[in-house]
Design a protein around this motif. Structure first.
Motif, PDB file in Angstrom:
ATOM      1  N   ALA A 103      -6.019   8.749   5.548  1.00 58.01           N
ATOM      2  CA  ALA A 103      -6.314   8.000   4.326  1.00 58.01           C
ATOM      3  C   ALA A 103      -6.683   6.575   4.721  1.00 58.01           C
ATOM      4  CB  ALA A 103      -5.108   8.005   3.395  1.00 58.01           C
ATOM      5  N   GLU A 104      -7.723   6.042   4.122  1.00 64.39           N
ATOM      6  CA  GLU A 104      -8.251   4.750   4.550  1.00 64.39           C
ATOM      7  C   GLU A 104      -7.216   3.638   4.504  1.00 64.39           C
ATOM      8  OE1 GLU A 104     -11.978   1.711   3.645  1.00 64.39           O
ATOM      9  OE2 GLU A 104     -11.320   3.094   2.096  1.00 64.39           O
ATOM     10  N   CYS A 105      -6.416   3.585   3.432  1.00 65.08           N
ATOM     11  CA  CYS A 105      -5.479   2.470   3.232  1.00 65.08           C
ATOM     12  C   CYS A 105      -4.051   2.890   3.564  1.00 65.08           C
ATOM     13  CB  CYS A 105      -5.586   1.955   1.803  1.00 65.08           C
ATOM     14  SG  CYS A 105      -7.254   1.420   1.353  1.00 65.08           S
ATOM     15  N   ASP A 106      -3.879   3.425   4.753  1.00 68.13           N
ATOM     16  CA  ASP A 106      -2.605   3.974   5.222  1.00 68.13           C
ATOM     17  C   ASP A 106      -2.264   3.305   6.546  1.00 68.13           C
ATOM     18  OD1 ASP A 106      -0.515   5.509   6.216  1.00 68.13           O
ATOM     19  OD2 ASP A 106      -1.588   7.417   6.130  1.00 68.13           O
ATOM     20  N   PRO A 107      -1.047   2.775   6.701  1.00 68.38           N
ATOM     21  CA  PRO A 107      -0.703   2.167   7.986  1.00 68.38           C
ATOM     22  C   PRO A 107      -0.787   3.133   9.168  1.00 68.38           C
ATOM     23  CG  PRO A 107       1.235   2.374   6.564  1.00 68.38           C
ATOM     24  CD  PRO A 107       0.043   2.650   5.721  1.00 68.38           C
ATOM     25  N   LEU A 108      -0.714   4.443   8.914  1.00 64.80           N
ATOM     26  CA  LEU A 108      -0.783   5.421   9.993  1.00 64.80           C
ATOM     27  C   LEU A 108      -2.212   5.855  10.328  1.00 64.80           C
ATOM     28  CD1 LEU A 108       2.203   7.794   9.080  1.00 64.80           C
ATOM     29  CD2 LEU A 108       2.231   5.657  10.385  1.00 64.80           C
ATOM     30  N   ARG A 109      -3.202   5.335   9.590  1.00 57.98           N
ATOM     31  CA  ARG A 109      -4.572   5.835   9.725  1.00 57.98           C
ATOM     32  C   ARG A 109      -5.114   5.712  11.152  1.00 57.98           C
ATOM     33  NH1 ARG A 109      -9.972   3.201   9.071  1.00 57.98           N
ATOM     34  NH2 ARG A 109     -11.466   4.837   8.496  1.00 57.98           N
ATOM     35  N   TYR A 137       0.819  -1.209   0.000  1.00 59.38           N
ATOM     36  CA  TYR A 137       0.000   0.000   0.000  1.00 59.38           C
ATOM     37  C   TYR A 137       0.858   1.267   0.000  1.00 59.38           C
ATOM     38  CZ  TYR A 137      -4.000  -2.997   0.840  1.00 59.38           C
ATOM     39  OH  TYR A 137      -4.977  -3.965   0.722  1.00 59.38           O
ATOM     40  N   PHE A 138       2.009   1.161  -0.626  1.00 60.06           N
ATOM     41  CA  PHE A 138       2.892   2.308  -0.888  1.00 60.06           C
ATOM     42  C   PHE A 138       3.858   2.587   0.255  1.00 60.06           C
ATOM     43  CE2 PHE A 138       3.745   6.835  -2.175  1.00 60.06           C
ATOM     44  CZ  PHE A 138       4.321   6.513  -3.378  1.00 60.06           C
ATOM     45  N   LEU A 139       3.345   2.766   1.475  1.00 58.91           N
ATOM     46  CA  LEU A 139       4.226   2.982   2.621  1.00 58.91           C
ATOM     47  C   LEU A 139       4.353   1.664   3.375  1.00 58.91           C
ATOM     48  CD1 LEU A 139       5.868   4.983   4.327  1.00 58.91           C
ATOM     49  CD2 LEU A 139       3.780   5.480   5.615  1.00 58.91           C
ATOM     50  N   ASP A 140       5.347   0.869   2.967  1.00 59.84           N
ATOM     51  CA  ASP A 140       5.493  -0.468   3.530  1.00 59.84           C
ATOM     52  C   ASP A 140       6.121  -0.437   4.924  1.00 59.84           C
ATOM     53  OD1 ASP A 140       4.490  -1.771   1.232  1.00 59.84           O
ATOM     54  OD2 ASP A 140       6.422  -1.571   0.238  1.00 59.84           O
ATOM     55  N   ARG A 141       5.929  -1.543   5.646  1.00 63.60           N
ATOM     56  CA  ARG A 141       6.480  -1.675   6.992  1.00 63.60           C
ATOM     57  C   ARG A 141       7.987  -1.418   7.002  1.00 63.60           C
ATOM     58  NH1 ARG A 141       5.449  -6.535   7.393  1.00 63.60           N
ATOM     59  NH2 ARG A 141       3.560  -6.597   8.666  1.00 63.60           N
ATOM     60  N   GLU A 142       8.675  -1.981   6.014  1.00 63.86           N
ATOM     61  CA  GLU A 142      10.133  -1.832   5.965  1.00 63.86           C
ATOM     62  C   GLU A 142      10.548  -0.389   5.706  1.00 63.86           C
ATOM     63  OE1 GLU A 142       8.952  -5.976   4.781  1.00 63.86           O
ATOM     64  OE2 GLU A 142       8.360  -3.946   4.164  1.00 63.86           O
TER      65      GLU A 142
END
Length: 319
Positions: free
Chosen positions: A252-258, A208-213
């Motif tokens: 943003a809905e599909c953002d790890p920081l949401r 989803y663009f901003l990956d964990r790594e």
């Protein structure tokens, strides 16, 4: 809701061509890649009344550069409210130039001046350098408000991602140093905690663009000596959020920081802060600066700007 068609198409393109992600690049390569992404997919730069690159001299002789935008509607001597803006990029990438189109649009739509700050980047300048630059920019702008035709009583802070983090940290510091110094705060998918176990961190950790790594890559460079629980790095660790000015938070809905952003909104409201939350369905982290690709980007910036305009409205003495 699933990703929008545009978001899915962008991700398909990125992953299909095997474009390296931030954690697979050197710092210089990551910076070049980020600037290229903004150039290709960023919004068209609008005309503004004027731009001025300002060297802000520190007491030690070093200089911090910022760019001042004045909106088309303003005359050269009109005294304007000011949004001081801190760009995103994980404290490691991004620049005044990468966010030029965004700042122009905010200035024109909000009817305010925008001061975009080129704060020092990690790993050359790890924490607390960026935080120090953030606060210095506010102090410098306040001290030079008259010369720049700015109203020191109508200042706000804003930023996206890491810039949202810096804005929130600076706002908390100013709350304690000079209560009432800020009229408003604008946080676009901010990083509010370095370490988090909220569901979105895992749900959108890959693809989803901003990956964990990549998140880890940024954190490790900004905090080479650790300190993830310091509230000046993770502002949700602050003892209180009470006393912050009216605050806009975009997620943003599909953002790890949401989920971290939503938790910040809920906590701020519970502590008496007027928090205005805009959650954007189907979007990924970083979408706001990609106005050529995402129609949602311009729509959200226009909504933010309208809210900022209301916060910056002149208040009569009798109000």
């Amino acid at each position: 809701m699933a990703l929008t068609d545009q978001a899915q198409a962008l991700l398909d393109m990125v992953y299909r061509v095997g474009a390296p992600r931030f954690h697979e690049l050197t710092v210089e390569q990551a910076r070049h890649s980020f600037e290229k992404l903004q150039f290709v997919f960023g919004g068209e730069p609008e005309a503004v009344a004027s731009t001025l690159d300002l060297p802000m001299s520190r007491p030690d002789g070093s200089v911090l550069i910022a760019r001042l935008y004045r909106p088309l509607e303003a005359g050269p001597t009109d005294v304007l409210p000011l949004l001081i803006y801190y760009h995103g990029g994980g404290w490691c990438v991004g620049s005044v130039q990468s966010h030029d189109s965004l700042c122009r649009r905010i200035a024109n739509r909000a009817g305010c001046a925008v001061l975009s700050v080129d704060y020092r980047l990690a790993p050359e300048h790890p924490f607390p350098a960026a935080m120090e630059d953030t606060l210095f920019a506010v102090e410098w702008a306040q001290a030079n408000a008259d010369a720049l035709a700015l109203d020191p009583g109508r200042f706000g802070l804003g930023g996206d991602s890491a810039g949202g983090n810096l804005s929130l940290v600076a706002a908390l510091m100013l709350r304690d140093m000079r209560p009432g110094a800020l009229r408003c705060l604008c946080l676009i998918y901010p990083c509010t905690e370095i370490e988090s176990s909220r569901p979105s961190r895992e749900s959108y950790a890959s693809g989803y663009f901003l990956d964990r790594e990549s998140l880890s890559w940024f954190f490790e460079r900004y905090l080479p000596d650790g300190g993830a629980h310091d509230w000046r790095v993770s502002p949700m660790q602050a003892a209180s959020l009470a006393g912050l000015p009216p605050t806009i938070v975009v997620t943003a809905e599909c953002d790890p920081l949401r989920d971290d952003g939503i938790a910040m909104v809920e906590r701020a409201r519970s502590e008496g802060v007027a928090a205005h939350h805009i959650d954007v369905p189907g979007m990924v982290h970083g979408f706001v600066t990609l106005g050529k690709w995402f129609p949602e980007a311009n729509e959200v910036v226009d909504r933010i700007s309208l809210q900022l305009r209301s916060y910056f409205r002149k208040i009569a003495v009798s109000d």
